[in-house]
Design a protein around this motif. Structure first.
Motif, short mmCIF file in Angstrom:
data_model
loop_
_atom_site.label_atom_id
_atom_site.label_comp_id
_atom_site.label_asym_id
_atom_site.label_seq_id
_atom_site.Cartn_x
_atom_site.Cartn_y
_atom_site.Cartn_z
N THR A 1 8.52 -47.19 46.09
CA THR A 1 9.07 -45.89 45.21
C THR A 1 10.24 -45.93 44.92
N PHE B 1 12.07 -39.34 44.08
CA PHE B 1 10.94 -38.31 43.91
C PHE B 1 9.67 -39.08 44.05
N GLY B 2 9.59 -40.20 44.99
CA GLY B 2 8.27 -40.79 45.09
C GLY B 2 7.65 -41.38 43.98
N LEU B 3 8.45 -41.54 42.74
CA LEU B 3 8.00 -42.29 41.66
C LEU B 3 7.75 -43.53 41.75
#
Ligand SMILES: Nc1ncnc2c1ncn2[C@@H]1O[C@H](COP(=O)(O)OP(=O)(O)OP(=O)(O)O)[C@@H](O)[C@H]1O
Ligand SMILES: Nc1ncnc2c1ncn2[C@@H]1O[C@H](COP(=O)(O)OP(=O)(O)OP(=O)(O)O)[C@@H](O)[C@H]1O
Ligand SMILES: [Mg+2]
Ligand SMILES: [Mg+2]
Lengths: 428, 349, 430, 514
Positions: free
Chosen positions: D105, D108-110
């Motif tokens: 990732t 922001f955990g994208l």
């Protein structure tokens, strides 16, 4: 899915059906075993108890005099207890006497042979209330059993009632012909309303949940439209009131004029038997169940899935329509806006309470009716709002739907209540 | 201790049907807090209880038309001193019950019988009279030249309001040579006397506030700057729409004095077109308590105060004195019956 | 709008290779042709020559930059549009390619609507901007509802309790805000109330694997009963203290509210509109672009697979269902503190079910739900506008419009939908 | 990595699935695990992978005892499992499936799709596992799906790889490819536990072989030291004939004639392309081909489950091209569908009900719209014994049957109608040798009773064992019709779309799927 698990019909005599029976000891200890074992009857009983308990809590929390009494908890604990006890007690006694009858009055009637009318009125009202609820519940239950989620009860009920009332006020043959005609009309009306989502689902794949929900609103407004125009509108009446049906179309009362319970009860029982036969023994019903459980396999086995889909909703809708007819020709005699009230949705809860089994639905509708009718009396005499009944009903179904919870709360032994799914989600 | 007493007492009242005077109301499906006739009738009973604290009051809500008859019967069983039934839908059931129990006093709201029934006090209201004044006021206060109304359902008890209101607007145009347009209700041309037919905007619901807001916005979009919703609590949706829009759009509340029943919205209420249910129900109940009950048909009018335009509250200063006086004159003319309140007798703009 | 931007998201689209069957394509074509006939005869030739209509693009007092209203002759416009629409219809009938079908069709529909509105508002005026505003307003709760549904069902738990969560959210938000005078507290409590019902749904259906639809339905009954009961016992006696609270007032966003037509409708609204927009963006990105979304979708599609890679299925489901409840609770608050500032029994009037429909019809996608909600809202404001314009259609039929349109769209355009593979199926770890 | 299982016991209620199982897998070895259906292999593996918890017994890796609370732990210890029923999310892309659970990732955990792709690319290069990271799994042929599963395991760098019946859905070429991969893996020091029902494969690839029966280990041997028939009898506990004995066919008149059959899929692409063939009574025509080359559509067209774009199907001279499935059933077509759970059974219903799914509404099972439950029950009992379906009673839910027994239910149902044509797709997929023998014998019986038989299979052994004539399908068209004598290689090549005897690499067969 709807067929898995839950092997014991909700209301069968426990001794004969409870799986414990096999290896359980005899006599009292056997009865005791049965008591502490999680079987359908026990769970349902405990569910009802829990519902009443929560209801009591609600009463205590909201009734001014009780709250006042609790404020005296430390100064006069006695008062607190007695007031709480009396208020809740009164409420539930009224709930009971209002739905089943007042023991005093009944006793008096037995003793003197007079006043049976008054004594039996609550019972009569309960049965009257239960009949359409039961039939509508069967409609929903049939749908669930065959993988259809028919939320359209309300609309179909209205459609049925409209058709029935039309036949009821338009022609005036002798009752022996007129009543059956109305029954047919009611069924047909609902069936048409059920055909629409069935057809759309079969043809275009439109999901029946969406279509039936939307149709509820359509029929609600259609009704208003009809009631404000001829031929439905009451003559010399600008209000949205339907024409009154001829006396020949009214469902005959069973116990004379002053008890309102009528042959609608028999219609309901007939429907229950019919549906249960259809699902157990009928080839049609078997086809429905196969389609409900696995459409692909049904296709391969040569079952016409589209036809089944449509037929299920037609029959289901027809039953809902019949419910409308029963309440129209049985007690209301004329249509009005928003006809049917909450029955169209209560019947879903009833079906679930009855685990979609006809016998369960019959009992479930009786319970619901009793709570509503009794609740009316309770509100009238104690001022505690009737809506308490619907809260209690909800709690009951919560518990019935989750036997596991009952087990944990009441520390029952074993787990003889099937956990199988009862509905089939969105599976198209 | 006193609490115990009441609890016991209540129980007693139920078991052996005795006890102090009990006044009962059967609501229609709108429920006890419908901000309309059910609520008003209940308020009437509460007021009566204030006058005579010895009496007890009780209500039963109907969830569907099927509940009316059993509800009435239940109250008969409890030996209510008087039973108030609310709404025309209960007309037949009330009549049957009254015939079956000639010694039971009834009062019914929004329904009348011909010939009158001696143990039913049937309460009807010529709300088109005060609506006429409301319409005139609205038209006079409008700056955009558009005013609008909508109803909860296409039924006389609703349309009579809209009808009188539109008549008021047209009368204003006639006398002041203006062209204020009334939206949302178009009365039928040359209709029979006493009918309030026409076409208009309706929410077909007395509970769906969202719908009320949508209809109000639609009226405002078309330019209306005074809104008159005739739909019970759905009117709250309209109020929300009006407040959200702002820019001097106002409205008139219906049935009760909005500044009393919905104080939070008082700032946008020009006035309220009220219907004297509260008072007349209170009277009916008290007369029954004091054994002076008499049935028959009662018609609330401007003259007997049965219907009235409520005080202007926040707008008392905004509404020109001249206009206020004008309204008073029109009021007396309507009372005297010297001007028509039938919209059909005025040209539509 | 944001939604449209995200529409291009690869995974979202990839996992939904939408095929329009030849039959359906032909159906759309025929529909357009028939529509064009109506346009030609009724909206075109049926209108007296010289009849004009006015579409207002900027409402009075609107903060948006001024756009002059459109004046145009109804007859000519409709005739021209009818021709174009017919052409589009024929195109759909003849061409074999699938791509662009929906574009063509929607174009045709827009033309139809345009000339219909022109006809309805002939010699009169129609406030387009206003209609859009009304559309959005009536869509707001539905948007929240369908988002809540997406939250739950993407993780494999069916949430038919939206209606109940609405009611409870509306009720609690109102009494708290009204009693404390603090709107934000009210909003928080409303959300919490929804969350609690979500928790109940999760608890019963995950811990005891009770049937999710049953539990949902019963939660609705429970919420309705409870709010009615409490309304009668609390709100009636304490109306002025508990049930007449403040409401959120609009907040204009500088500049954005100047955008012509939509500006004020979208960017001069109260907090709920902005919450909805934020939620939409967050949820769409979250679902299709983040680890969180990937995992929760895996749980909804194939829990065993998720378990084998060390994802705790039940935990994920609990979290989502509760959050879903919170979202629905906020949607409920929009009914009271976001709008009328007053609770009345059953005020949600079944919109929770409409939201459910919107979610299905939006194919379990946030923006899908949004579009469905907007469609419904539009139909809603359309029928109101039409009845104010006093078109010769029975008002009772007009009121049906939103529902009929939804049915038409669902069966005509959407067809069979594919829910998350494990939606509604209980999961029992070994 | 060295694995030692000692005394593993796992019970389900009364039933003992695994009974004190001891098993050792040396580093760098391919260890085969054999056993009947329900012998306990999958259960054992589930225990080893942390999906189930043993009632007793220890798991030791490189000498030290470990406990796996959940699969995550097992993965962290370097164990990877390819499950009997694939653990892939169909609507996810290959990349999403592979990274699921330990996603790369950004802030922001994208998801970092680029990195995911890169990783996959690297690994697939390293082990020669070609896949398109952005393809949707549901669009991939099973062979490729399997590679994804393996990728998944490797990308979590598994040292011990468990393959549960990996080849039951693979074609010969795909199987070959898989074996190549397995060999390359053990070379790099990994160990492989390999479950299968196919003895040829075991002998071809395994170093050591352990046989289980009824939850217990019967014994361990090496592929050099044993033979197919020995393994077979060890498994089943009796001697099994591996290739059913059948007389040469005595073809009668034409029963099924297919002319220019053309089928299009939902997208309007041609998947069956002007196929013509005839089947006579008393002969078996085997349609061989890699999955996704149109044979499934042919099956469905024959049984009336999809509409045909063009062409005719005649049964005994009667045109049935447009006939409903029911009509065809009545006309004597028996159908064993490819996907037994989806198309063949209603798993939530009892065995008895499933046995009459096709005739529930006709006498003797029903009359005048009323079912005769007693009749249903006893005819069910009969067939259960006739077709030796192993289950408690006819009222047992089919969902609890083993695949083998489930298949028998279907065969029993279809063959107890009066049969003029039998269409059987992948009739023995996932079955153990015992069951295979049984099903094959039944099919031959049907033929010998004079019915025409169409077998659709990607299983070379099956095709060769049953087919009197073999039609090989490729890209929706029949490449050639040959006799069983032509031999495996030729047919394998035809299945890969290689006509004539052009020397093509076995790899090409695998690509054809897409
Ligand atoms: N989910 C389950 N619940 C109850 N019992 C089970 C379950 N799964 C397996 N069993 C029992 O464990 C035994 C072994 O099952 P298992 O799946 O390991 O067989 P298997 O050797 O894998 O068969 P196959 O070779 O067909 O895969 C079965 O006989 C069955 O009775
Ligand atoms: N949920 C269950 N409850 C009880 N027994 C089960 C359950 N699931 C599987 N079994 C038993 O497990 C045994 C085999 O389990 P499993 O499902 O692994 O078989 P299988 O691997 O599908 O067999 P096959 O190799 O023939 O496909 C069967 O005997 C079946 O009865
Ligand atoms: Mg296995
Ligand atoms: Mg297997």
């Amino acid at each position: 899915m709807s067929d898995t698990g839950f092997t014991v019909p909700a209301a069968a005599p426990p001794a004969s059906t409870s799986p414990v029976k096999a290896n359980a000891p005899r006599g009292w200890s056997r009865f005791f075993h049965w008591m502490v074992e999680a079987n359908v009857v026990m769970v349902t009983a405990l569910a009802i108890f829990s519902g009443l308990f929560v209801g009591a809590v609600l009463i205590i929390a909201t009734q001014a005099n009780v709250l006042h009494a609790w404020s005296l908890l430390f100064s006069h604990p006695g008062t607190t207890v007695s007031v709480t006890f009396f208020t809740v007690g009164d409420a539930y006694r009224d709930l009971f006497t209002g739905s089943l009858g007042d023991p005093f009055v009944i006793g008096h009637a037995i003793a003197t042979g007079h006043g049976w009318g008054q004594a039996l009125t609550p019972l009569s009202e309960t049965l009257l209330y239960a009949s359409p609820l039961c039939v509508a519940g069967l409609a929903v239950g049939l749908g669930f059993r065959t993988g259809m989620f028919n939320i359209g009860g309300q609309g179909q009920l209205i459609a049925g009632a409209m058709a029935a009332s039309y036949v009821g006020f338009e022609i005036d043959p002798p009752a022996i012909i007129h009543v059956p005609l109305c029954i047919l009309a009611g069924f047909a009306g609902g069936a048409v309303a059920g055909f629409i989502p069935g057809f759309l689902k079969a043809r275009t794949g439109a999901h029946e949940v969406i279509v039936t929900i939307m149709l509820n609103y359509v029929f609600l407004n259609l009704l208003v439209l009809a009631l404000t125009t001829q031929p439905f509108q009451q003559p010399h009446q600008a209000n949205a009131v339907g024409r009154t049906i001829f006396g020949s179309a009214e469902l005959p009362h069973i116990f004379g004029q002053n008890l309102r319970v009528n042959v609608g009860v028999f219609i309901a029982i007939a429907c229950a038997l019919g549906v249960s036969w259809l699902l157990r023994r009928g080839t049609l019903g078997f086809g429905f169940r196969v389609v409900g459980a696995n459409q692909d396999a049904a296709k391969v086995a040569g079952i016409n899935v589209r036809r089944a889909t449509i037929l299920v909703l037609v029959i289901s809708g027809g039953l809902a329509g019949l419910a409308g007819m029963i309440s129209l020709c049985g007690s209301d005699y004329f249509l009005s806006a928003g006809y049917g009230g909450t029955v169209g949705f209560d019947c879903i809860t009833v079906a679930l309470l009855g685990r979609n089994r006809p016998i369960g639905i019959v009992l479930g509708s009786l319970l619901f009716a009793a709570l509503n009718v009794g609740g009316r009396y309770m509100q009238a005499s104690t001022g505690i709002p009737l809506d308490l009944a619907s809260v209690i009903q909800a709690i009951i179904v919560f518990f019935v739907a989750t036997p596991g919870l009952v087990n944990e709360v009441y520390r029952l032994r074993g787990m003889n209540v099937g956990q199988g799914l009862l509905t089939r989600g969105w599976a198209a | 201790a006193s609490a115990t007493a009441t609890a016991r007492h209540r129980a007693a009242a139920v078991v052996s049907h005795k006890g102090s005077f009990l006044a009962c109301e059967v609501t229609d499906t709108g429920g006890i807090n419908d901000r309309s006739f059910n609520a008003s009738a209940w308020k009437g009973l509460e007021d009566a209880k204030v006058v005579d604290p010895s009496m007890r009051i009780q209500y039963l809500s109907s969830t569907s038309a099927s509940d009316y008859e059993p509800n009435i019967k239940t109250f008969i069983g409890l030996h209510c001193g008087i039973i108030i039934t609310v709404g025309f839908l209960m007309g037949t059931d009330t009549e049957n019950a009254a015939k079956a129990h000639p010694h039971q006093d009834f009062a019914i709201v929004d329904y009348s019988y011909s010939p009158p029934i001696k143990n039913i006090d049937s309460l009807l209201y010529d709300t088109n009279q005060d609506a006429f004044l409301g319409g005139f006021l609205a038209a006079a206060m409008s700056t955009t030249g558009y005013v609008g109304t909508f109803g909860g359902e296409d039924i006389p008890t609703v349309t009579i309001y809209m009808d009188g209101w539109v008549a008021g607007v047209r009368y204003f145009d006639k006398v002041d040579h203006k062209h204020v347009v009334a939206l949302g209700w178009t009365p039928k041309k040359n209709r029979p006397k006493g009918s309030f037919d026409g076409t208009g905007t309706f929410t077909n619901s007395f509970t769906n506030q969202a719908a009320g807001r949508t209809d109000a916005s639609a009226l405002i979009q078309r330019g209306a700057d005074v809104i008159f919703p005739v739909a019970g609590s759905v009117g709250l949706g309209a109020a929300a729409g009006v407040k959200a829009y702002g820019h001097g759009v106002t409205m008139e509340w219906v049935d009760t004095d909005g500044c009393v029943s919905v104080p939070s919205d008082c700032s946008i209420f020009l006035t309220s077109v009220t219907k004297g249910i509260v008072k007349s129900v209170e009277n009916a109940a008290l007369s029954a308590v004091h054994g002076k009950f008499h049935g028959g048909n009662y018609f609330g009018t401007l003259k007997n105060g049965g219907v009235a335009l409520s005080p202007y509250h926040k707008f008392a200063k905004v509404i020109p004195k001249a206009l206020q006086n004008g309204l008073n004159q029109i009021k007396s003319m309507v009372e005297a019956g010297t001007i028509s309140i039938d919209p059909d007798s005025y040209p539509a703009s | 709008m944001t939604a449209v931007a995200i529409l291009g998201g690869k995974p979202a689209v990839a996992s939904e290779a939408r095929i329009v069957s030849a039959g359906r394509r032909r159906g759309m074509g025929i529909f357009l042709v028939l529509a064009s006939v109506l346009m030609l005869l009724t909206f075109g030739l049926g209108v007296s020559a010289g009849a004009e209509t006015t579409f207002r693009l900027t409402s009075p007092f609107s903060t948006a930059w001024y756009l002059a209203p459109l004046h145009f002759p109804v007859r000519e416009t409709s005739v021209v549009m009818a021709v174009v629409c017919a052409a589009l219809g024929l195109l759909l009938i003849v061409r074999r390619r699938t791509r662009g079908t929906f574009v063509i069709f929607s174009l045709g529909v827009v033309l139809f609507l345009w000339s219909f509105l022109a006809w309805a508002a002939r010699n009169n005026l129609l406030d387009l901007a206003g209609m859009i505003g009304a559309t959005l307003i009536s869509a707001i709760p539905i948007i929240f509802g369908s988002m809540s549904g997406v939250m739950c069902e993407r993780s494999g738990v069916i949430n038919v309790a939206i209606e109940g969560q609405f009611l409870m959210g509306a009720f609690i938000a109102e009494i708290i805000a009204s009693a404390s005078g603090d709107l934000w507290l009210g909003l928080a409590c409303g959300a919490l109330a929804g969350g609690l019902l979500g928790g109940l749904l999760a608890f019963l259906s995950l811990r005891y694997s009770a049937d999710q639809i049953i539990v949902g339905i019963v939660i609705n009954a429970f919420a309705l009963g409870l709010t009615n009961y409490l309304t009668d016992t609390l709100l009636v006696p304490y109306q002025n203290t508990l049930n007449s609270g403040p409401t959120f007032s609009p907040i204009a966003i500088p500049l954005l509210d100047k955008i012509p037509i939509i500006g004020p409708d979208v960017f001069d609204q109260n907090i709920f509109v902005y919450l909805a927009i934020v939620l939409l963006v967050v949820l769409t990105t979250g679902l299709f672009r983040t680890r969180w979304g990937l995992r929760l979708r895996a749980v909804g599609e194939h829990p065993e697979a998720a378990e084998t890679v060390g994802i705790h299925v039940l935990t994920v489901r609990y979290r989502n269902v509760i959050w879903g409840g919170v979202i629905a609770g906020i949607g409920g608050a929009a009914f009271t503190i976001g709008s009328t500032g007053e609770f009345s029994s059953d005020m949600t009037a079944g919109l929770g079910f409409v939201a459910l429909a919107a979610m299905i019809f939006g194919r379990w996608r946030p923006y899908g739900g949004l579009l469905a909600a907007l469609l419904f809202g539009f139909a809603n404001s359309l029928q109101a506008t039409l009845s104010v314009l006093n078109v010769p259609i029975n008002p009772n039929i007009l009121v049906m419009a939103p529902y009929l349109i939804t049915i038409a769209v669902v069966s005509g355009l959407v067809g069979r939908v594919r829910p998350p593979a494990n939606d509604g199926k209980p999961y029992r770890p070994q | 990595m060295k694995l030692e299982l000692s005394g593993i016991t796992k019970t389900f209620g009364s039933l003992v699935a695994d009974d004190h199982v001891d098993l050792t897998v040396e580093p760098g070895e391919i260890h085969a695990l054999l056993g009947e259906n329900g012998a306990g292999k999958t259960t054992l593996m589930n225990v080893l992978f942390g999906l189930m918890h043993p009632d007793s017994g220890d798991i030791a890796l490189d000498g030290e005892v470990v406990h796996f609370p959940d699969p995550g732990a097992a993965v962290r210890h370097g164990i990877g499992m390819v499950h009997q029923h694939f653990m892939l999310v169909p609507v996810f892309t290959v990349a999403e499936n592979v990274v699921l659970g330990f996603e790369p990732t950004r802030h922001f955990g994208l998801l970092d799709r680029r990195r995911a792709r890169a990783d996959i690319h690297r690994i697939s290069q390293e082990f020669g596992l070609e896949v398109d990271p952005d393809a949707l799994v549901e669009d991939l042929p099973v062979g490729v799906q399997q590679r994804v599963e393996i990728l998944k395991a490797l990308s979590r760098d598994a040292q011990l790889l468990i393959l549960d019946e990996p080849t039951s859905v693979l074609t010969p070429n795909e199987t070959e490819a898989l074996f190549a991969i397995m060999r390359s893996l053990v070379v790099s020091g990994r160990s492989i536990l390999f479950i299968t029902h196919k003895l040829k494969e075991v002998l071809a690839v395994a170093d050591r072989i352990t046989v289980m029966r009824a939850g217990a280990v019967i014994g361990t041997t090496t592929s050099q030291a044993t033979t197919e028939s020995e393994l077979a009898s060890m498994m089943v506990g009796r001697s099994v004939e591996l290739v059913v004995h059948k007389e040469p066919a005595r073809p009668g008149e034409v029963v099924l004639a297919v002319e220019d059959l053309t089928v299009e899929d939902a997208r309007g692409l041609t998947v069956v392309d002007h196929v013509s063939f005839e089947v006579r009574g008393g002969e078996i025509l085997a349609l061989a081909g890699v999955q996704g080359n149109g044979q499934t559509e042919i099956e469905e067209a024959l049984c009336g489950l999809i509409e045909v774009a063009a062409g005719r199907i005649t049964l005994l001279g009667r045109d049935i091209t447009r006939a409903t499935p029911k009509a065809r059933l009545r006309a004597g077509i028996a159908h064993v569908p490819e996907d037994r759970i989806r198309d063949g059974l209603v798993t939530s219903m009892t065995i008895a009900d499933n046995l009459i799914l096709d005739v529930f509404d006709v006498a003797p099972h029903a009359r005048l719209g009323a079912r005769n439950l007693r009749e249903v029950a006893c005819s069910g009992k009969e067939r259960m014994s006739d077709f030796d379906i192993r289950a408690g009673s006819v009222d047992v839910l089919v969902s609890t049957l083993s695949g083998g027994n489930q298949q028998k239910v279907i065969v029993a149902r279809e063959l107890s109608r009066q049969t003029t044509l039998l269409v059987a797709a992948q009739p023995t997929r996932g079955l153990d040798v015992g069951s295979i023998e049984y099903v094959h014998r039944r099919i031959v019986e049907v033929r010998d009773r004079g019915a025409a038989v169409v077998i659709i299979s990607s299983e070379l052994d099956e095709v060769l064992a049953l087919g009197d004539r073999i039609a090989v399908i490729y890209r929706g068209a029949i490449m050639d019709v040959v006799g069983p004598s032509v031999g495996r290689e030729r047919i394998g090549l035809l299945m890969a779309g290689v006509t004539g005897d052009g020397a093509a690499s076995s790899q090409t067969g695998v690509e054809t799927g897409q």
